[in-house]
Design an enzyme around this catalytic site. Structure first.
Site, PDB file in Angstrom:
ATOM      1  N   HIS A   1      28.535 -18.489  64.105  1.00 56.99           N
ATOM      2  CA  HIS A   1      28.977 -18.216  62.849  1.00 56.99           C
ATOM      3  C   HIS A   1      29.577 -19.339  61.992  1.00 56.99           C
ATOM      4  O   HIS A   1      30.290 -20.085  62.771  1.00 56.99           O
ATOM      5  CB  HIS A   1      29.916 -16.977  62.556  1.00 56.99           C
ATOM      6  CG  HIS A   1      30.754 -16.836  61.289  1.00 56.99           C
ATOM      7  ND1 HIS A   1      31.776 -17.039  60.867  1.00 56.99           N
ATOM      8  CD2 HIS A   1      29.757 -16.554  60.249  1.00 56.99           C
ATOM      9  CE1 HIS A   1      32.003 -16.842  59.731  1.00 56.99           C
ATOM     10  NE2 HIS A   1      30.716 -16.240  59.126  1.00 56.99           N
ATOM     11  N   SER A   2      28.951 -19.820  60.997  1.00 54.01           N
ATOM     12  CA  SER A   2      29.224 -21.006  60.257  1.00 54.01           C
ATOM     13  C   SER A   2      29.308 -22.229  60.952  1.00 54.01           C
ATOM     14  O   SER A   2      28.194 -22.660  61.755  1.00 54.01           O
ATOM     15  CB  SER A   2      30.907 -20.772  59.562  1.00 54.01           C
ATOM     16  OG  SER A   2      31.132 -21.611  58.704  1.00 54.01           O
ATOM     17  N   LEU A   3      30.436 -23.014  61.281  1.00 56.47           N
ATOM     18  CA  LEU A   3      30.393 -23.939  62.053  1.00 56.47           C
ATOM     19  C   LEU A   3      30.051 -24.076  63.456  1.00 56.47           C
ATOM     20  O   LEU A   3      29.337 -24.789  64.186  1.00 56.47           O
ATOM     21  CB  LEU A   3      31.929 -24.615  62.038  1.00 56.47           C
ATOM     22  CG  LEU A   3      31.968 -26.091  62.570  1.00 56.47           C
ATOM     23  CD1 LEU A   3      31.132 -27.113  62.252  1.00 56.47           C
ATOM     24  CD2 LEU A   3      33.479 -26.720  62.379  1.00 56.47           C
TER      25      LEU A   3
ATOM     26  N   SER B   1      27.834 -21.964  64.573  1.00 54.59           N
ATOM     27  CA  SER B   1      26.458 -21.977  64.772  1.00 54.59           C
ATOM     28  C   SER B   1      25.939 -23.646  64.669  1.00 54.59           C
ATOM     29  O   SER B   1      24.920 -23.945  65.473  1.00 54.59           O
ATOM     30  CB  SER B   1      25.525 -21.414  63.507  1.00 54.59           C
ATOM     31  OG  SER B   1      25.751 -22.069  62.196  1.00 54.59           O
TER      32      SER B   1
END
Length: 712
Positions: A326-328, A330
């Site tokens: 999720h977010s960073l 990924s």
């Protein structure tokens, strides 16, 4: 004749149920185990040696309960142990929302008194306990507890509240509590979930552990509702989700980065600055070579640790393993999967050379250059020089008491300066298909430097911008920090990116296009899933297929089709287009109807002359009538079609809106899904968009931040 009502009801022993305590900021709550777990705990409690500790795995084997100790311990993550009770009696006050279990000793005393009252038929018994509580057994259905005045809450003032009793219930079947269903023992798929920036994952400031627990519960409920028959037949098991936490390791005492940041933080707006230091700075830490190595090492080691532990507890597991970021998180997984190696590549890349000859710098000069001169005495006490230091591992320096940050900084410098060239170039190797296109530069003499390698050209361009940066920390390719990327102990089947900025970071790093033939070395599937209003999410497909404008694939609602407001939006769009087309068609038809003359049928041959003469007369006579009536025909035809249009609309759209919406969506999805979008996802589509809620569609800016945190 016997009076059956006078015969006392035979006593039946109460059936216990096991609960565990959950402490939160808003109070303490007791939650029940599933019936399967409760039965296992009850069996373990009644069998075996009373002195020896018995450990029972519960909640899908994610927790272990020490039955004698009455404690529940987490297996895969760090969490404070929770108290466990064998519950038989419960109470609830007027202001309580749920029943709370009594302590086991208190419940045992109540059960003994209840047994005597039932056996002898003597009710209205009054029980007084040493703590001051009084319990009156009026009848089997009415049992009340009265607290002493000294134990009343301080804010209770009225006498009526002071004497208000508690309701007492016997057995879990007599209270309103939802006992969860047990989880299937068979695990079909294992998923590791990596969080983004900061310690909190949603607007309720919950940790990654709590969010993954809710994600797992949603998965179990969907499996039970959509694959009920398959679960009952044993064809479908469950999906296990495990959280991967790297934030605590980065901001822990080992790195000391929080103390360093705190010393330079201004005292004003302290809450906002604390939030910035604890959350937003993670983006900058990931672009730092020192702390990027810490983050990547933590994620890889935690995933490998969880994978090994899961295999130990589930030796029969043979399913696939996937990763979610999720977010960073990924972006971390994307860089890590880009730098994974297959078995043959790993064997080919094992360095065979010896450490190179040290230059004139001594150990003391090197530590001074790195700002680590305080560890000189520690290293000299072990007779370490630069050559022997190049052979050390992180665990060796950890034994010497050197913190994590200085260890990584020192080892990173030594690897780059003192290892052979083939080992240096191993880090952050270029992935085919993710390379920056080579550019032809001209030197000062006007000659083209086409003979330079891509790495030399990138270094030359960077040096021309500024000379204050040590560009040996960076590499070309996708532009990530050049570090030693660890290897995962397995090959992931699928990589899911939630609300991912991967596309933006690749573009900022200088990558304009991803080769359609590029794939991850060890992962063959990749899905980029995002909310349409997520301000952090970016697409991937336009970087692969730039010549075709592809809409993202719409993820269907779990109840089928689209949400109602999206169906109405599409229906109104089609209505407006059809209305426009039909009005124009009606005008065109009306114009053609009065613009052309009517053509009569051919008469028989013998009456041809009479017919022609008669037609000429009728034509002359009706010319004036036709001229005067043509406007009426046009108006009648036009308004007839307009008045009949609402009926057609109602029949076309509102009676068959679901069927047409479903068929149109499926046709559109099938048409777009057949388009080949490179090999990053095996030729399948990559970008998938969620359906926004109806309330979110009113103001997309208002729900922007929430949209980035809605994936849990």
């Amino acid at each position: 004749m016997l009076d059956m009502e006078s015969v006392p009801t035979p006593y039946q022993e109460v059936q216990p149920h096991w609960f565990f305590c959950r402490r939160a900021n808003d109070g303490t709550s007791w939650l029940p185990f599933s019936r399967e777990d409760s039965d296992k705990l009850e069996w373990a409690c009644n069998t075996g040696d009373k002195e020896e500790e018995v450990v029972v795995a519960v909640d899908g084997e994610r927790y272990d309960v020490h039955v004698r100790e009455r404690k529940r311990y987490a297996v895969y993550w760090e969490q404070a142990p929770a108290e466990v009770r064998r519950c038989t009696w419960f109470y609830k006050g007027d202001k309580d929302t749920r029943f709370m279990p009594y302590p086991e000793d208190f419940s045992k005393s109540l059960e003994e008194a209840y047994m005597i009252a039932v056996t002898l038929g003597e009710w209205k018994r009054k029980l007084e306990f040493p703590t001051g509580e009084t319990v009156i057994l009026h009848n089997p259905k009415l049992i009340m507890q009265y607290q002493p005045i000294g134990l009343q809450d301080e804010w209770v003032s009225s006498p009526s509240e002071q004497t208000r009793p508690r309701t007492v219930k016997r057995g879990v079947d007599n209270i309103s509590v939802e006992i969860p269903d047990g989880e299937p023992e068979k695990v079909d798929h294992l998923v590791f979930m990596v969080h983004g920036i900061g310690p909190a994952c949603d607007l309720r400031f919950r940790s990654i552990i709590q969010c993954v627990n809710d994600f797992r519960s949603a998965s179990l409920s969907l499996l039970a509702s959509h694959y009920k028959r398959a679960q009952q037949d044993g064809q479908v098991g469950r999906v296990e989700f495990l959280p991967v936490n790297w934030h605590s390791a980065l901001h822990g005492d080992a790195t000391g980065v929080d103390e360093d940041i705190q010393r330079i933080t201004l005292p004003s707006i302290s809450r906002l600055r604390h939030f910035t230091n604890d959350t937003l700075l993670d983006l900058f830490f990931y672009n730092s070579p020192t702390y990027c190595q810490t983050i990547v090492d933590t994620v890889a080691s935690e995933i490998n640790r969880l994978h090994t532990l899961f295999k130990q507890r589930h030796p029969e597991f043979s399913g696939a393993v996937s990763v979610v970021g999720h977010s960073l998180g990924s972006l971390i997984l994307f860089d890590m999967l880009t730098n994974q190696r297959t078995g043959s590549e790993a064997r080919e890349r094992v360095p065979s050379g010896e450490p190179c000859r040290p230059n004139c710098d001594t150990l003391e000069q090197t530590l001074t250059k790195l700002g680590l001169q305080q560890y000189l005495d520690t290293l000299q006490a072990e007779n370490l020089d630069l050559e022997s230091l190049a052979l050390c591992h992180d665990s060796d320096l950890k034994v010497l008491g050197i913190p994590l940050g200085p260890r990584k900084k020192l080892l990173n410098y030594v690897k780059r300066k003192w290892l052979p060239e083939d080992c240096k170039t191993e880090t952050a190797r270029l992935a085919p298909g993710l390379q920056v296109p080579p550019q032809v530069n001209s030197d000062h003499d006007g000659y083209q430097s086409s003979g330079l390698t891509a790495q030399q050209q990138q270094f030359h361009r960077a040096q021309s911008v500024t000379s204050a940066v040590d560009y040996e920390y960076f590499d070309v390719g996708i532009g990530q920090v050049s570090i030693d990327y660890p290897q995962l102990a397995f090959h992931p089947q699928t990589f899911f990116a939630f609300g991912s900025p991967i596309g933006m970071f690749l573009t900022v790093r200088g990558l304009k296009r991803i080769d359609p033939n590029y794939t991850f070395p060890t992962c063959k599937s990749f899905y980029n899933i995002y909310h349409p209003y997520d301000p952090v999410a970016y697409r991937i497909e336009p970087m692969i297929v730039s010549e075709v404008d592809l809409e993202p694939m719409l993820i269907p609602h779990h109840k089928g089709r689209k949400r109602m407001h999206l169906e109405l939006k599409d229906s109104l769009t089609r209505m407006s287009m059809d209305l426009k087309n039909n009005v124009l068609g009606s005008l065109r038809t009306a114009w053609q109807s009065f613009a052309r003359l009517p053509v009569a049928a051919l008469p028989p041959m013998e009456a041809a002359e009479n017919t022609i003469e008669r037609n000429l007369q009728e034509t002359q006579a009706s010319a004036a009538v036709t001229a005067s009536a043509k406007n009426e025909e046009k108006s009648d035809d036009f308004w007839t079609k307009i008045l009949e249009w609402p009926r057609a609309l109602h029949k076309h759209y509102f009676q068959g809106v679901c069927e047409e919406a479903e068929s149109s969506v499926s046709a559109e999805q099938n048409e777009q899904s057949e388009i080949k979008v490179g090999m990053l996802n095996g030729g399948r589509r990559i970008d998938y968009v969620l359906q926004e809620k109806p309330i979110e569609s009113f103001n997309e800016y208002l729900f922007a931040i929430q949209s980035h945190l809605c994936y849990w």
